[in-house]
Scaffold this active site. Structure first.
Site, PDB file in Angstrom:
ATOM      1  N   ARG A 182     -28.490 -41.958   1.580  1.00  0.00           N
ATOM      2  CA  ARG A 182     -28.854 -41.642   2.964  1.00  0.00           C
ATOM      3  C   ARG A 182     -30.371 -41.637   3.132  1.00  0.00           C
ATOM      4  O   ARG A 182     -30.888 -41.963   4.189  1.00  0.00           O
ATOM      5  CB  ARG A 182     -28.251 -40.296   3.369  1.00  0.00           C
ATOM      6  CG  ARG A 182     -26.739 -40.366   3.444  1.00  0.00           C
ATOM      7  CD  ARG A 182     -26.114 -39.045   3.875  1.00  0.00           C
ATOM      8  NE  ARG A 182     -24.667 -39.119   3.737  1.00  0.00           N
ATOM      9  CZ  ARG A 182     -23.940 -38.368   2.914  1.00  0.00           C
ATOM     10  NH1 ARG A 182     -24.513 -37.455   2.172  1.00  0.00           N
ATOM     11  NH2 ARG A 182     -22.646 -38.526   2.845  1.00  0.00           N
ATOM     12  N   PHE A 198     -17.658 -46.241  10.729  1.00  0.00           N
ATOM     13  CA  PHE A 198     -17.015 -45.433   9.680  1.00  0.00           C
ATOM     14  C   PHE A 198     -17.925 -44.240   9.380  1.00  0.00           C
ATOM     15  O   PHE A 198     -18.392 -44.053   8.263  1.00  0.00           O
ATOM     16  CB  PHE A 198     -16.773 -46.261   8.405  1.00  0.00           C
ATOM     17  CG  PHE A 198     -16.088 -47.580   8.649  1.00  0.00           C
ATOM     18  CD1 PHE A 198     -14.705 -47.646   8.755  1.00  0.00           C
ATOM     19  CD2 PHE A 198     -16.826 -48.745   8.797  1.00  0.00           C
ATOM     20  CE1 PHE A 198     -14.068 -48.863   8.979  1.00  0.00           C
ATOM     21  CE2 PHE A 198     -16.203 -49.965   9.024  1.00  0.00           C
ATOM     22  CZ  PHE A 198     -14.819 -50.023   9.113  1.00  0.00           C
ATOM     23  N   ASP A 269     -19.704 -47.969   6.339  1.00  0.00           N
ATOM     24  CA  ASP A 269     -19.295 -47.157   5.175  1.00  0.00           C
ATOM     25  C   ASP A 269     -17.781 -46.919   5.221  1.00  0.00           C
ATOM     26  O   ASP A 269     -17.335 -45.784   5.383  1.00  0.00           O
ATOM     27  CB  ASP A 269     -20.071 -45.829   5.177  1.00  0.00           C
ATOM     28  CG  ASP A 269     -19.808 -44.994   3.931  1.00  0.00           C
ATOM     29  OD1 ASP A 269     -19.263 -45.533   2.944  1.00  0.00           O
ATOM     30  OD2 ASP A 269     -20.137 -43.794   3.945  1.00  0.00           O
ATOM     31  N   CYS A 309     -16.549 -48.049  -1.508  1.00  0.00           N
ATOM     32  CA  CYS A 309     -16.175 -47.031  -2.502  1.00  0.00           C
ATOM     33  C   CYS A 309     -14.869 -47.402  -3.203  1.00  0.00           C
ATOM     34  O   CYS A 309     -14.270 -46.578  -3.878  1.00  0.00           O
ATOM     35  CB  CYS A 309     -16.078 -45.658  -1.852  1.00  0.00           C
ATOM     36  SG  CYS A 309     -14.893 -45.584  -0.515  1.00  0.00           S
TER      37      CYS A 309
END
Ligand code: SAH
Length: 365
Positions: A182, A198, A269, A309
């Site tokens: 971030r 997302f 994301d 991920c």
């Protein structure tokens, strides 16, 4: 194994040997699981008892302190910390725990006791409402492992504040694995019109506003997530710059690229697209599609910030997918940075399943 599979009771600690009787380690068994034994130690003289869990969790905490993950961190990251299927997230004085296999679940009282000894926590919460437990013959369950407390807590991250709903939030309530990533958007968002998709609790988008973006729009399919993200924007006094809306990113990004909308920065994301090899191809298609849409919405010279991920999509494959998307979008990419999960989710070299998060920033030319 000492005994045959039939003799071993689920959850029991056993010693494991090679076929020629060389000691491999001690671990817990579950004959019902696809993974019948998971190792806890390779040292034969180590006893698996309450003290073992206290020592291991102390070691975990020592590593986090040494690497600078103190206030909020993943205190225990399963196998990477020698405690397979145990997850513990620390949110300042609160702890959220998951025991995802029977053999670790039986040690829950020892684990709770260790947390009490080391941290004197304000609260401990169990988020075992996860389907994977059923593969182990365990029920799904969530609840307090300490005296009850207000489960909507507040944490600090990179100088910002976020609500964490440890009871009803996704997973343990907050994604700590992106905390360093971030910060990586700090420079590229200055003065930018930013689109995030997302967004969940809106962390990336609120960081973008904090780092000087002109405007930020965040999209998430879950109305609850949107509500939480808007509350987080307000908590930081950034609600005039960043707002969140409920939308299906796949549909909206497609429509907006047709409409010719353009942003300085697009951030993606998405959740894991697959957990099994059978549907890997679908996940690849999903990543290609969403990144293609994302790239098309970036002004020439702007930036795409994209994450994955999905454990089964390794770094090399992820980068290949991005390259394919760029080819189809007829855009050239310049890599700004490529990062992984924060170091409180340690990657053990040679242990592929500890390596899962990919985070890429590219300039889209
Ligand atoms: N960026 C967040 C984590 C995102 S988790 C953070 O830093 O904390 C993935 C999010 O994608 C979830 O909140 C989920 O609700 C959302 N999601 C899943 N499918 C979606 C879709 N088709 N469109 C938009 N959001 C979606």
């Amino acid at each position: 194994m000492e005994k045959s599979d039939q003799e071993l009771k689920a959850g029991e600690i056993t010693e494991v040997f090679t076929y020629d009787q060389k000691f491999i380690g001690k671990g817990y068994v579950n004959p019902q699981s696809q993974i019948p034994v998971r190792l806890l130690t390779r040292n034969r003289s180590v006893e698996i008892n309450e003290q073992f869990f206290l020592d291991r969790i102390r070691e975990c905490w020592d590593y986090r302190q040494k690497t600078g993950y103190i206030e909020n961190c993943r205190l225990v990251f399963g196998e990477a910390d020698g405690l397979p299927q145990l997850i513990i997230d620390k949110f300042n004085d609160y702890f959220v725990l998951q025991t995802l296999a029977l053999g670790i679940d039986v040690w829950k009282p020892a684990i709770v006791k260790a947390l009490e000894t080391i941290f004197s926590p304000k609260g401990i919460y169990e988020r075992n409402d996860v389907p994977v437990r059923e593969l182990e013959g365990l029920p799904q369950h969530k609840g307090f492992l300490s005296a009850p407390f207000d489960t909507k807590i507040t944490i600090n991250e990179n100088g910002l504040r976020f609500y964490v709903d440890v009871e009803n939030g996704q997973k343990t309530g907050y994604f700590l694995d992106q905390q360093d990533n971030r910060r990586a958007i700090q420079h590229i968002v200055k003065g930018a019109d930013v689109l995030g998709a997302f967004t969940y609790t809106g962390t990336f988008e609120i960081h973008a506003a904090h780092y000087g973006a002109k405007s930020v729009l965040g999209l998430d399919i879950s109305a609850g997530a949107v509500e939480q993200a808007n509350a987080n924007a307000q908590l930081n006094g950034l609600e005039k710059i960043v707002r969140f809306e409920a939308a299906n990113a796949f549909d909206v990004l497609k429509q907006w690229s047709k409409d010719g909308r353009q942003y300085d920065v697009v951030m993606l994301d998405p959740p894991a697209f697959t957990k099994s090899r059978e549907t890997l191809q679908k996940a690849i298609t999903g990543y290609k599609e969403i990144n293609l849409r994302g790239m098309k919405l970036v002004k020439p010279g702007g930036f795409l910030v994209t994450s994955s991920c999905t454990n089964l999509v390794n770094a090399e494959l992820f980068l290949q997918i991005i390259d394919m998307a760029a080819k189809d979008a007829r855009r050239k990419l310049r890599q700004v940075s490529f990062q992984r999960q924060a170091a409180d989710h340690p990657i053990i070299r040679g242990m592929e399943n500890t390596e899962y998060l990919k985070f890429l920033i590219v300039q889209v030319q």
